[in-house]
Motif scaffolding. Structure first.
Motif, mmCIF file in Angstrom:
data_model
loop_
_atom_site.group_PDB
_atom_site.id
_atom_site.type_symbol
_atom_site.label_atom_id
_atom_site.label_comp_id
_atom_site.label_asym_id
_atom_site.label_seq_id
_atom_site.Cartn_x
_atom_site.Cartn_y
_atom_site.Cartn_z
ATOM 1 N N GLY A 186 0.784 -1.234 0.000
ATOM 2 C CA GLY A 186 0.000 0.000 0.000
ATOM 3 C C GLY A 186 0.809 1.274 0.000
ATOM 4 O O GLY A 186 0.211 2.357 0.025
ATOM 5 N N ASP A 187 2.132 1.183 -0.019
ATOM 6 C CA ASP A 187 2.947 2.393 -0.070
ATOM 7 C C ASP A 187 2.998 2.875 -1.518
ATOM 8 O O ASP A 187 3.848 2.466 -2.305
ATOM 9 C CB ASP A 187 4.358 2.104 0.449
ATOM 10 N N LEU A 188 2.071 3.758 -1.872
ATOM 11 C CA LEU A 188 1.960 4.204 -3.259
ATOM 12 C C LEU A 188 3.083 5.151 -3.658
ATOM 13 O O LEU A 188 3.214 5.487 -4.840
ATOM 14 C CB LEU A 188 0.604 4.883 -3.483
ATOM 15 N N ASP A 189 3.884 5.597 -2.703
ATOM 16 C CA ASP A 189 5.029 6.454 -3.018
ATOM 17 C C ASP A 189 6.312 5.650 -3.223
ATOM 18 O O ASP A 189 7.382 6.231 -3.411
ATOM 19 C CB ASP A 189 5.251 7.481 -1.898
ATOM 20 N N ALA A 190 6.216 4.315 -3.163
ATOM 21 C CA ALA A 190 7.406 3.471 -3.305
ATOM 22 C C ALA A 190 7.970 3.601 -4.720
ATOM 23 O O ALA A 190 7.253 3.428 -5.704
ATOM 24 C CB ALA A 190 7.059 2.012 -3.008
ATOM 25 N N ARG A 191 9.241 3.917 -4.800
ATOM 26 C CA ARG A 191 9.936 4.015 -6.076
ATOM 27 C C ARG A 191 11.311 3.350 -5.912
ATOM 28 O O ARG A 191 11.778 3.126 -4.801
ATOM 29 C CB ARG A 191 10.123 5.472 -6.521
ATOM 30 N N VAL A 192 11.948 3.054 -7.031
ATOM 31 C CA VAL A 192 13.266 2.422 -7.014
ATOM 32 C C VAL A 192 14.207 3.236 -7.895
ATOM 33 O O VAL A 192 13.806 3.756 -8.937
ATOM 34 C CB VAL A 192 13.173 0.963 -7.513
ATOM 35 N N GLU A 193 15.447 3.357 -7.429
ATOM 36 C CA GLU A 193 16.457 4.053 -8.227
ATOM 37 C C GLU A 193 17.076 3.072 -9.217
ATOM 38 O O GLU A 193 17.707 2.089 -8.807
ATOM 39 C CB GLU A 193 17.543 4.617 -7.317
ATOM 40 N N PRO A 197 22.873 -3.719 -14.035
ATOM 41 C CA PRO A 197 22.923 -3.985 -15.476
ATOM 42 C C PRO A 197 21.775 -3.296 -16.210
ATOM 43 O O PRO A 197 20.786 -2.884 -15.603
ATOM 44 C CB PRO A 197 22.798 -5.520 -15.557
ATOM 45 N N ARG A 198 21.930 -3.213 -17.523
ATOM 46 C CA ARG A 198 20.937 -2.480 -18.317
ATOM 47 C C ARG A 198 19.543 -3.092 -18.163
ATOM 48 O O ARG A 198 18.550 -2.370 -18.090
ATOM 49 C CB ARG A 198 21.353 -2.492 -19.790
ATOM 50 N N GLU A 199 19.449 -4.416 -18.118
ATOM 51 C CA GLU A 199 18.142 -5.053 -18.002
ATOM 52 C C GLU A 199 17.457 -4.671 -16.695
ATOM 53 O O GLU A 199 16.245 -4.401 -16.661
ATOM 54 C CB GLU A 199 18.278 -6.579 -18.085
ATOM 55 N N LEU A 200 18.241 -4.656 -15.583
ATOM 56 C CA LEU A 200 17.647 -4.286 -14.293
ATOM 57 C C LEU A 200 17.314 -2.792 -14.254
ATOM 58 O O LEU A 200 16.335 -2.387 -13.628
ATOM 59 C CB LEU A 200 18.608 -4.642 -13.158
ATOM 60 N N ARG A 201 18.129 -1.970 -14.901
ATOM 61 C CA ARG A 201 17.796 -0.549 -14.964
ATOM 62 C C ARG A 201 16.483 -0.346 -15.733
ATOM 63 O O ARG A 201 15.636 0.458 -15.320
ATOM 64 C CB ARG A 201 18.929 0.237 -15.634
ATOM 65 N N ASP A 202 16.324 -1.076 -16.822
ATOM 66 C CA ASP A 202 15.067 -0.980 -17.574
ATOM 67 C C ASP A 202 13.886 -1.447 -16.729
ATOM 68 O O ASP A 202 12.800 -0.856 -16.772
ATOM 69 C CB ASP A 202 15.156 -1.826 -18.854
ATOM 70 N N ALA A 203 14.102 -2.519 -15.937
ATOM 71 C CA ALA A 203 13.031 -3.000 -15.053
ATOM 72 C C ALA A 203 12.678 -1.950 -14.000
ATOM 73 O O ALA A 203 11.499 -1.751 -13.667
ATOM 74 C CB ALA A 203 13.446 -4.308 -14.388
ATOM 75 N N GLY A 204 13.699 -1.266 -13.452
ATOM 76 C CA GLY A 204 13.433 -0.216 -12.464
ATOM 77 C C GLY A 204 12.666 0.947 -13.069
ATOM 78 O O GLY A 204 11.729 1.486 -12.450
ATOM 79 N N VAL A 205 13.044 1.358 -14.281
ATOM 80 C CA VAL A 205 12.315 2.448 -14.950
ATOM 81 C C VAL A 205 10.876 2.033 -15.218
ATOM 82 O O VAL A 205 9.928 2.809 -15.006
ATOM 83 C CB VAL A 205 13.041 2.822 -16.261
ATOM 84 N N ALA A 206 10.676 0.785 -15.662
ATOM 85 C CA ALA A 206 9.319 0.300 -15.919
ATOM 86 C C ALA A 206 8.501 0.239 -14.633
ATOM 87 O O ALA A 206 7.305 0.561 -14.633
ATOM 88 C CB ALA A 206 9.382 -1.083 -16.577
#
Length: 463
Positions: A186-193, A197-206
Protein backbone atom coordinates in the motif's frame (compact mmCIF):
# COMPACT_ATOMS: atom_id res chain seq x y z
CA UNK A 1 22.61 -15.37 -7.18
CA UNK A 2 25.78 -13.88 -5.75
CA UNK A 3 27.05 -17.28 -4.61
CA UNK A 4 26.06 -18.84 -7.92
CA UNK A 5 28.05 -16.30 -9.92
CA UNK A 6 31.06 -16.74 -7.64
CA UNK A 7 30.76 -20.53 -7.95
CA UNK A 8 30.61 -20.36 -11.74
CA UNK A 9 33.67 -18.10 -11.83
CA UNK A 10 35.53 -20.46 -9.48
CA UNK A 11 34.70 -23.53 -11.57
CA UNK A 12 35.51 -21.96 -14.94
CA UNK A 13 38.76 -20.33 -13.80
CA UNK A 14 39.88 -23.51 -12.03
CA UNK A 15 39.36 -25.59 -15.18
CA UNK A 16 41.22 -23.06 -17.31
CA UNK A 17 44.08 -22.83 -14.81
CA UNK A 18 44.41 -26.61 -14.54
CA UNK A 19 44.32 -27.02 -18.32
CA UNK A 20 47.40 -24.77 -18.55
CA UNK A 21 49.08 -25.66 -15.26
CA UNK A 22 49.38 -29.43 -15.74
CA UNK A 23 51.05 -29.33 -19.20
CA UNK A 24 53.24 -26.41 -18.13
CA UNK A 25 54.43 -28.29 -15.05
CA UNK A 26 55.33 -31.34 -17.16
CA UNK A 27 57.15 -29.11 -19.63
CA UNK A 28 59.20 -27.45 -16.89
CA UNK A 29 60.26 -30.79 -15.50
CA UNK A 30 61.22 -32.05 -18.96
CA UNK A 31 63.25 -28.91 -19.71
CA UNK A 32 65.19 -29.11 -16.44
CA UNK A 33 66.00 -32.75 -17.06
CA UNK A 34 67.06 -32.05 -20.63
CA UNK A 35 69.28 -29.18 -19.53
CA UNK A 36 71.04 -31.41 -16.97
CA UNK A 37 71.69 -34.18 -19.52
CA UNK A 38 72.88 -31.70 -22.15
CA UNK A 39 75.32 -30.14 -19.68
CA UNK A 40 76.74 -33.59 -18.84
CA UNK A 41 77.21 -34.44 -22.51
CA UNK A 42 78.96 -31.10 -23.09
CA UNK A 43 81.39 -31.70 -20.19
CA UNK A 44 82.26 -35.14 -21.54
CA UNK A 45 82.77 -33.72 -25.02
CA UNK A 46 84.97 -30.93 -23.63
CA UNK A 47 87.32 -33.45 -21.94
CA UNK A 48 87.65 -35.64 -25.05
CA UNK A 49 90.30 -33.43 -26.84
CA UNK A 50 92.50 -33.63 -23.76
CA UNK A 51 92.56 -37.43 -23.98
CA UNK A 52 93.75 -37.26 -27.57
CA UNK A 53 96.75 -35.27 -26.39
CA UNK A 54 97.71 -37.02 -23.14
CA UNK A 55 96.68 -39.92 -20.95
CA UNK A 56 98.57 -38.68 -17.89
CA UNK A 57 96.22 -39.13 -14.91
CA UNK A 58 97.36 -35.93 -13.21
CA UNK A 59 96.86 -33.87 -16.37
CA UNK A 60 93.44 -35.40 -16.87
CA UNK A 61 92.44 -34.62 -13.25
CA UNK A 62 93.54 -31.01 -13.66
CA UNK A 63 91.59 -30.66 -16.91
CA UNK A 64 88.43 -32.21 -15.34
CA UNK A 65 88.74 -29.92 -12.31
CA UNK A 66 88.46 -26.90 -14.57
CA UNK A 67 84.98 -27.99 -15.69
CA UNK A 68 81.71 -27.58 -13.78
CA UNK A 69 80.53 -30.54 -11.69
CA UNK A 70 83.97 -32.10 -12.03
CA UNK A 71 83.29 -34.46 -9.11
CA UNK A 72 81.03 -36.52 -11.37
CA UNK A 73 83.55 -36.81 -14.25
CA UNK A 74 85.32 -40.17 -14.45
CA UNK A 75 87.88 -41.25 -17.11
CA UNK A 76 88.21 -44.97 -17.89
CA UNK A 77 91.68 -45.47 -19.48
CA UNK A 78 92.40 -48.70 -21.26
CA UNK A 79 94.18 -51.23 -19.11
CA UNK A 80 94.09 -49.08 -15.92
CA UNK A 81 91.73 -48.19 -13.11
CA UNK A 82 89.13 -45.47 -13.49
CA UNK A 83 90.13 -41.99 -12.46
CA UNK A 84 87.37 -41.47 -9.88
CA UNK A 85 84.34 -43.29 -8.44
CA UNK A 86 82.32 -44.79 -11.29
CA UNK A 87 78.51 -45.03 -11.34
CA UNK A 88 78.24 -46.67 -14.73
CA UNK A 89 77.20 -50.32 -14.94
CA UNK A 90 79.87 -52.63 -16.32
CA UNK A 91 77.67 -53.68 -19.21
CA UNK A 92 77.30 -50.09 -20.39
CA UNK A 93 81.08 -49.49 -20.14
CA UNK A 94 81.76 -52.64 -22.10
CA UNK A 95 79.27 -51.59 -24.70
CA UNK A 96 80.77 -48.08 -25.04
CA UNK A 97 84.33 -49.43 -25.33
CA UNK A 98 83.63 -52.24 -27.75
CA UNK A 99 80.94 -50.50 -29.78
CA UNK A 100 82.66 -47.11 -29.62
CA UNK A 101 79.22 -45.45 -29.27
CA UNK A 102 78.11 -42.58 -27.09
CA UNK A 103 75.55 -43.66 -24.49
CA UNK A 104 73.18 -41.40 -22.55
CA UNK A 105 70.82 -43.42 -20.38
CA UNK A 106 68.89 -43.26 -17.12
CA UNK A 107 70.28 -45.34 -14.30
CA UNK A 108 69.28 -45.74 -10.67
CA UNK A 109 69.62 -42.46 -8.76
CA UNK A 110 70.34 -40.38 -11.86
CA UNK A 111 71.50 -40.22 -15.45
CA UNK A 112 74.75 -41.53 -16.98
CA UNK A 113 76.57 -40.20 -20.05
CA UNK A 114 79.40 -42.25 -21.63
CA UNK A 115 81.61 -40.69 -24.31
CA UNK A 116 84.19 -43.06 -25.98
CA UNK A 117 87.48 -41.52 -27.19
CA UNK A 118 89.78 -43.40 -29.62
CA UNK A 119 93.43 -43.11 -28.53
CA UNK A 120 96.57 -43.63 -30.58
CA UNK A 121 97.15 -47.33 -31.08
CA UNK A 122 93.43 -47.91 -31.68
CA UNK A 123 92.68 -48.07 -28.00
CA UNK A 124 89.43 -46.68 -26.53
CA UNK A 125 89.04 -44.58 -23.39
CA UNK A 126 85.62 -43.74 -21.99
CA UNK A 127 84.65 -40.48 -20.33
CA UNK A 128 81.83 -40.94 -17.80
CA UNK A 129 79.67 -38.10 -16.49
CA UNK A 130 76.99 -38.96 -13.92
CA UNK A 131 74.06 -36.56 -13.23
CA UNK A 132 72.38 -37.17 -9.83
CA UNK A 133 68.59 -37.22 -9.54
CA UNK A 134 68.70 -33.99 -7.54
CA UNK A 135 70.38 -32.23 -10.47
CA UNK A 136 67.67 -33.46 -12.86
CA UNK A 137 64.88 -31.90 -10.71
CA UNK A 138 66.67 -28.81 -9.38
CA UNK A 139 64.31 -25.80 -9.35
CA UNK A 140 61.25 -27.83 -10.46
CA UNK A 141 59.51 -27.60 -7.07
CA UNK A 142 60.09 -23.83 -6.91
CA UNK A 143 58.73 -23.39 -10.44
CA UNK A 144 55.67 -25.46 -9.62
CA UNK A 145 55.09 -23.42 -6.46
CA UNK A 146 55.26 -20.16 -8.42
CA UNK A 147 52.83 -21.48 -11.02
CA UNK A 148 50.44 -22.67 -8.30
CA UNK A 149 50.55 -19.27 -6.62
CA UNK A 150 49.80 -17.57 -9.92
CA UNK A 151 46.90 -19.95 -10.56
CA UNK A 152 45.47 -19.39 -7.07
CA UNK A 153 45.81 -15.63 -7.52
CA UNK A 154 44.06 -15.82 -10.88
CA UNK A 155 41.22 -17.89 -9.43
CA UNK A 156 40.85 -15.61 -6.39
CA UNK A 157 40.85 -12.52 -8.61
CA UNK A 158 38.19 -13.93 -10.94
CA UNK A 159 36.00 -14.98 -8.00
CA UNK A 160 36.39 -11.52 -6.42
CA UNK A 161 35.43 -9.79 -9.68
CA UNK A 162 32.43 -12.12 -10.13
CA UNK A 163 31.40 -11.51 -6.52
CA UNK A 164 31.54 -7.73 -7.00
CA UNK A 165 29.50 -7.97 -10.19
CA UNK A 166 27.06 -10.34 -8.49
CA UNK A 167 26.75 -8.01 -5.49
CA UNK A 168 25.79 -5.17 -7.80
CA UNK A 169 23.16 -7.30 -9.51
CA UNK A 170 21.82 -8.64 -6.21
CA UNK A 171 21.67 -5.15 -4.71
CA UNK A 172 19.63 -3.91 -7.66
CA UNK A 173 17.33 -6.93 -7.51
CA UNK A 174 16.79 -6.53 -3.76
CA UNK A 175 15.88 -2.86 -4.09
CA UNK A 176 13.43 -3.66 -6.87
CA UNK A 177 11.90 -6.47 -4.78
CA UNK A 178 11.64 -4.22 -1.70
CA UNK A 179 9.95 -1.47 -3.70
CA UNK A 180 7.52 -4.00 -5.22
CA UNK A 181 6.74 -5.41 -1.76
CA UNK A 182 6.18 -1.91 -0.36
CA UNK A 183 3.87 -1.06 -3.26
CA UNK A 184 1.96 -4.29 -2.68
CA UNK A 185 1.49 -3.36 1.00
CA UNK A 186 0.00 0.00 0.00
CA UNK A 187 2.95 2.39 -0.07
CA UNK A 188 1.96 4.20 -3.26
CA UNK A 189 5.03 6.45 -3.02
CA UNK A 190 7.41 3.47 -3.30
CA UNK A 191 9.94 4.02 -6.08
CA UNK A 192 13.27 2.42 -7.01
CA UNK A 193 16.46 4.05 -8.23
CA UNK A 194 17.42 2.33 -11.51
CA UNK A 195 20.87 0.79 -11.13
CA UNK A 196 22.87 -2.30 -12.05
CA UNK A 197 22.92 -3.98 -15.48
CA UNK A 198 20.94 -2.48 -18.32
CA UNK A 199 18.14 -5.05 -18.00
CA UNK A 200 17.65 -4.29 -14.29
CA UNK A 201 17.80 -0.55 -14.96
CA UNK A 202 15.07 -0.98 -17.57
CA UNK A 203 13.03 -3.00 -15.05
CA UNK A 204 13.43 -0.22 -12.46
CA UNK A 205 12.31 2.45 -14.95
CA UNK A 206 9.32 0.30 -15.92
CA UNK A 207 8.43 -0.21 -12.24
CA UNK A 208 8.51 3.53 -11.55
CA UNK A 209 6.36 4.18 -14.62
CA UNK A 210 3.89 1.52 -13.49
CA UNK A 211 3.67 2.96 -9.96
CA UNK A 212 3.16 6.47 -11.34
CA UNK A 213 0.46 5.25 -13.71
CA UNK A 214 -1.21 3.35 -10.87
CA UNK A 215 -1.39 6.53 -8.80
CA UNK A 216 -2.92 8.36 -11.73
CA UNK A 217 -5.54 5.65 -12.30
CA UNK A 218 -6.42 5.49 -8.62
CA UNK A 219 -6.75 9.26 -8.45
CA UNK A 220 -9.02 9.25 -11.51
CA UNK A 221 -11.10 6.43 -10.03
CA UNK A 222 -11.51 8.19 -6.69
CA UNK A 223 -12.45 11.43 -8.39
CA UNK A 224 -15.01 9.53 -10.47
CA UNK A 225 -16.49 8.03 -7.30
CA UNK A 226 -16.69 11.50 -5.80
CA UNK A 227 -18.39 12.86 -8.92
CA UNK A 228 -20.92 10.03 -9.05
CA UNK A 229 -21.69 10.49 -5.36
CA UNK A 230 -22.09 14.21 -5.89
CA UNK A 231 -24.64 13.56 -8.65
CA UNK A 232 -26.84 11.79 -6.10
CA UNK A 233 -27.36 15.09 -4.32
CA UNK A 234 -29.92 16.13 -6.95
CA UNK A 235 -32.46 13.38 -6.12
CA UNK A 236 -31.55 13.87 -2.46
CA UNK A 237 -32.61 17.50 -2.70
CA UNK A 238 -35.93 16.35 -4.17
CA UNK A 239 -36.39 14.06 -1.18
CA UNK A 240 -35.74 17.01 1.13
CA UNK A 241 -38.47 18.99 -0.59
CA UNK A 242 -40.84 16.01 -0.41
CA UNK A 243 -40.21 15.61 3.30
CA UNK A 244 -40.94 19.30 3.86
CA UNK A 245 -44.27 18.91 2.07
CA UNK A 246 -45.00 15.98 4.40
CA UNK A 247 -44.51 18.20 7.43
CA UNK A 248 -47.08 17.49 10.06
CA UNK A 249 -47.55 13.83 9.19
CA UNK A 250 -46.32 11.01 11.49
CA UNK A 251 -43.82 9.83 8.89
CA UNK A 252 -42.22 13.20 8.17
CA UNK A 253 -39.73 13.04 11.05
CA UNK A 254 -38.56 9.57 10.08
CA UNK A 255 -38.23 10.49 6.42
CA UNK A 256 -36.30 13.62 7.32
CA UNK A 257 -33.98 11.61 9.58
CA UNK A 258 -33.36 9.04 6.83
CA UNK A 259 -32.67 11.77 4.29
CA UNK A 260 -30.24 13.43 6.70
CA UNK A 261 -28.47 10.14 7.26
CA UNK A 262 -28.21 9.56 3.52
CA UNK A 263 -26.80 13.04 3.01
CA UNK A 264 -24.19 12.43 5.69
CA UNK A 265 -23.22 9.17 4.03
CA UNK A 266 -22.81 10.86 0.65
CA UNK A 267 -20.72 13.61 2.20
CA UNK A 268 -18.49 11.01 3.88
CA UNK A 269 -18.05 9.15 0.57
CA UNK A 270 -17.12 12.34 -1.27
CA UNK A 271 -14.66 13.36 1.46
CA UNK A 272 -13.07 9.90 1.53
CA UNK A 273 -12.80 9.74 -2.26
CA UNK A 274 -11.09 13.11 -2.46
CA UNK A 275 -8.67 12.48 0.39
CA UNK A 276 -5.05 11.78 -0.66
CA UNK A 277 -4.48 8.17 -1.56
CA UNK A 278 -3.85 5.70 1.28
CA UNK A 279 -5.31 8.19 3.79
CA UNK A 280 -8.75 8.43 5.30
CA UNK A 281 -11.39 6.03 6.58
CA UNK A 282 -10.84 2.43 5.54
CA UNK A 283 -8.03 3.56 3.24
CA UNK A 284 -6.01 4.23 6.36
CA UNK A 285 -7.27 0.99 7.81
CA UNK A 286 -6.25 -1.04 4.81
CA UNK A 287 -3.02 0.65 3.82
CA UNK A 288 -1.82 1.82 7.20
CA UNK A 289 -3.29 -0.32 9.95
CA UNK A 290 -3.14 -3.56 8.00
CA UNK A 291 0.52 -3.05 7.22
CA UNK A 292 1.25 -2.25 10.85
CA UNK A 293 -0.75 -5.29 11.96
CA UNK A 294 1.44 -7.53 9.81
CA UNK A 295 4.64 -6.06 11.19
CA UNK A 296 3.63 -5.54 14.82
CA UNK A 297 3.30 -8.38 17.36
CA UNK A 298 -0.08 -9.82 18.19
CA UNK A 299 -2.23 -7.54 20.31
CA UNK A 300 -0.46 -4.37 19.17
CA UNK A 301 -2.96 -3.45 16.48
CA UNK A 302 -4.03 0.13 16.51
CA UNK A 303 -1.33 1.34 18.89
CA UNK A 304 -0.60 4.39 16.76
CA UNK A 305 -3.55 4.46 14.33
CA UNK A 306 -7.26 5.26 14.65
CA UNK A 307 -9.24 3.64 17.46
CA UNK A 308 -12.71 3.61 18.88
CA UNK A 309 -15.02 1.80 21.29
CA UNK A 310 -16.67 -0.82 19.07
CA UNK A 311 -19.59 -1.50 21.42
CA UNK A 312 -20.57 2.18 21.53
CA UNK A 313 -20.52 2.46 17.74
CA UNK A 314 -22.61 -0.71 17.42
CA UNK A 315 -25.12 0.65 19.95
CA UNK A 316 -25.62 3.84 17.93
CA UNK A 317 -25.98 2.08 14.60
CA UNK A 318 -28.39 -0.60 15.86
CA UNK A 319 -30.54 2.17 17.34
CA UNK A 320 -30.79 3.68 13.84
CA UNK A 321 -31.69 0.34 12.21
CA UNK A 322 -34.17 -0.53 14.97
CA UNK A 323 -36.57 2.15 13.64
CA UNK A 324 -36.69 0.51 10.20
CA UNK A 325 -36.93 -2.95 11.79
CA UNK A 326 -40.01 -1.83 13.74
CA UNK A 327 -41.67 -0.63 10.51
CA UNK A 328 -41.06 -4.01 8.85
CA UNK A 329 -42.17 -6.05 11.84
CA UNK A 330 -38.73 -7.46 12.60
CA UNK A 331 -37.68 -8.29 16.13
CA UNK A 332 -34.18 -7.01 16.91
CA UNK A 333 -32.19 -8.50 19.80
CA UNK A 334 -29.18 -6.44 20.87
CA UNK A 335 -26.63 -7.74 23.38
CA UNK A 336 -23.57 -5.54 23.98
CA UNK A 337 -20.79 -6.25 26.44
CA UNK A 338 -20.07 -3.73 29.17
CA UNK A 339 -16.30 -4.39 29.01
CA UNK A 340 -13.94 -2.05 27.11
CA UNK A 341 -13.92 -2.83 23.39
CA UNK A 342 -11.18 -0.57 22.08
CA UNK A 343 -10.23 -1.63 18.53
CA UNK A 344 -7.75 -0.23 16.02
CA UNK A 345 -10.34 1.21 13.60
CA UNK A 346 -12.07 4.54 13.33
CA UNK A 347 -15.73 4.87 14.32
CA UNK A 348 -16.63 5.36 10.65
CA UNK A 349 -14.99 2.05 9.71
CA UNK A 350 -16.79 0.10 12.45
CA UNK A 351 -20.07 1.83 11.55
CA UNK A 352 -19.56 0.84 7.90
CA UNK A 353 -19.20 -2.81 8.97
CA UNK A 354 -22.35 -2.72 11.11
CA UNK A 355 -24.37 -0.99 8.37
CA UNK A 356 -23.14 -3.47 5.76
CA UNK A 357 -24.05 -6.54 7.80
CA UNK A 358 -27.45 -5.31 9.05
CA UNK A 359 -28.22 -3.88 5.61
CA UNK A 360 -27.67 -7.35 4.14
CA UNK A 361 -30.29 -8.71 6.55
CA UNK A 362 -32.86 -6.16 5.35
CA UNK A 363 -32.01 -6.70 1.68
CA UNK A 364 -31.90 -10.50 1.58
CA UNK A 365 -34.59 -11.58 4.06
CA UNK A 366 -38.36 -10.93 3.91
CA UNK A 367 -40.15 -8.50 6.21
CA UNK A 368 -40.77 -9.89 9.68
CA UNK A 369 -37.52 -11.92 9.76
CA UNK A 370 -35.91 -11.54 13.19
CA UNK A 371 -32.24 -10.70 13.62
CA UNK A 372 -29.82 -10.12 16.44
CA UNK A 373 -26.64 -8.15 17.08
CA UNK A 374 -24.08 -9.05 19.76
CA UNK A 375 -20.71 -7.66 20.81
CA UNK A 376 -18.55 -10.06 22.84
CA UNK A 377 -15.20 -9.26 24.45
CA UNK A 378 -12.60 -12.08 24.60
CA UNK A 379 -9.07 -12.09 25.99
CA UNK A 380 -7.47 -10.54 22.90
CA UNK A 381 -10.31 -9.62 20.56
CA UNK A 382 -13.76 -8.13 20.14
CA UNK A 383 -16.38 -10.18 18.28
CA UNK A 384 -19.27 -8.57 16.40
CA UNK A 385 -21.97 -11.16 15.69
CA UNK A 386 -24.91 -10.49 13.38
CA UNK A 387 -27.41 -13.33 12.84
CA UNK A 388 -30.87 -13.62 11.32
CA UNK A 389 -33.71 -16.07 10.81
CA UNK A 390 -33.53 -16.05 7.02
CA UNK A 391 -32.56 -18.81 4.58
CA UNK A 392 -28.84 -18.48 5.39
CA UNK A 393 -25.84 -18.43 3.07
CA UNK A 394 -25.38 -21.77 1.26
CA UNK A 395 -21.87 -20.98 -0.09
CA UNK A 396 -19.95 -18.91 2.50
CA UNK A 397 -16.65 -18.85 0.60
CA UNK A 398 -18.28 -17.67 -2.61
CA UNK A 399 -20.25 -15.05 -0.71
CA UNK A 400 -16.99 -13.43 0.41
CA UNK A 401 -16.01 -12.76 -3.22
CA UNK A 402 -17.21 -9.40 -4.43
CA UNK A 403 -19.75 -9.74 -7.24
CA UNK A 404 -19.85 -13.56 -7.18
CA UNK A 405 -23.19 -14.01 -5.38
CA UNK A 406 -26.35 -14.10 -7.39
CA UNK A 407 -28.35 -10.93 -6.85
CA UNK A 408 -25.64 -9.36 -4.68
CA UNK A 409 -22.46 -7.41 -5.24
CA UNK A 410 -20.74 -9.02 -2.25
CA UNK A 411 -19.56 -5.55 -1.20
CA UNK A 412 -20.98 -5.68 2.33
CA UNK A 413 -19.15 -8.84 3.37
CA UNK A 414 -16.03 -7.58 1.60
CA UNK A 415 -16.10 -4.38 3.68
CA UNK A 416 -16.43 -6.40 6.88
CA UNK A 417 -13.64 -8.78 5.94
CA UNK A 418 -11.22 -6.00 4.99
CA UNK A 419 -11.93 -4.19 8.25
CA UNK A 420 -11.28 -7.38 10.24
CA UNK A 421 -8.06 -8.06 8.33
CA UNK A 422 -6.90 -4.51 8.99
CA UNK A 423 -6.73 -5.29 12.71
CA UNK A 424 -5.42 -8.82 12.29
CA UNK A 425 -8.87 -10.37 12.82
CA UNK A 426 -11.08 -12.71 10.81
CA UNK A 427 -14.62 -13.13 9.42
CA UNK A 428 -16.59 -16.38 9.71
CA UNK A 429 -19.94 -17.34 8.20
CA UNK A 430 -21.92 -20.11 9.92
CA UNK A 431 -25.56 -20.93 10.67
CA UNK A 432 -26.93 -19.39 13.86
CA UNK A 433 -29.57 -20.35 16.43
CA UNK A 434 -32.24 -18.32 14.58
CA UNK A 435 -31.87 -20.67 11.62
CA UNK A 436 -30.25 -18.24 9.19
CA UNK A 437 -26.80 -16.83 8.61
CA UNK A 438 -24.51 -16.06 11.53
CA UNK A 439 -21.64 -13.72 10.65
CA UNK A 440 -18.87 -13.29 13.22
CA UNK A 441 -16.38 -10.46 12.67
CA UNK A 442 -13.35 -10.57 14.96
CA UNK A 443 -11.37 -7.39 15.64
CA UNK A 444 -8.07 -7.59 17.50
CA UNK A 445 -7.97 -5.41 20.60
CA UNK A 446 -6.02 -2.19 20.25
CA UNK A 447 -2.89 -1.83 22.36
CA UNK A 448 -3.23 0.20 25.54
CA UNK A 449 -3.07 3.93 24.92
CA UNK A 450 0.20 5.68 25.90
CA UNK A 451 0.40 7.36 29.30
CA UNK A 452 -1.37 10.73 29.29
CA UNK A 453 -3.39 9.87 26.19
CA UNK A 454 -7.08 10.46 26.64
CA UNK A 455 -9.13 7.65 25.13
CA UNK A 456 -11.90 9.09 23.03
CA UNK A 457 -14.25 8.02 20.30
CA UNK A 458 -13.48 9.10 16.76
CA UNK A 459 -15.85 11.66 15.36
CA UNK A 460 -19.11 9.86 14.52
CA UNK A 461 -21.04 10.26 11.36
CA UNK A 462 -23.11 13.36 10.94
CA UNK A 463 -26.83 12.80 11.04
Amino acid sequence: MRRSLAGVALAVTSMVALSFLIPLAALVMSLVKEQGVTAAEQRAAALAPVLTLTTDPNALRESAASLDAAEHLVVHLPGSRALGPSKAPAALLERAQRGRESISQEVPDGWICLQPVVLPGDEVAVIEDFVPEAELTRGVAQSWAVMCCLAVGLIAGSVLVADRLGAKVVRSSKRLAQASHALGLGDLDARVEPMGPRELRDAGVAFNAMAHRMNELLAVERELVADLSHRLRTPLTALHLASERMAGTPESARVEAAVGELEAELQAIIAAARTPLAVGPMGQGLLGTETAARRAPAGAAGAAGPRCEAAEVVRRRTAFWAVLAEQQGRSCAVDLTAEPTDVGLSADDVAAVVDALIGNVFRHTPDGTPFGVRVVRTAQAVELIVEDGGPGIPEPERALSRGSSTGSTGLGLDIAQRAANATGGTLRITRGPLGGARITVTFALAAPAPSGHRSRLARGRRR
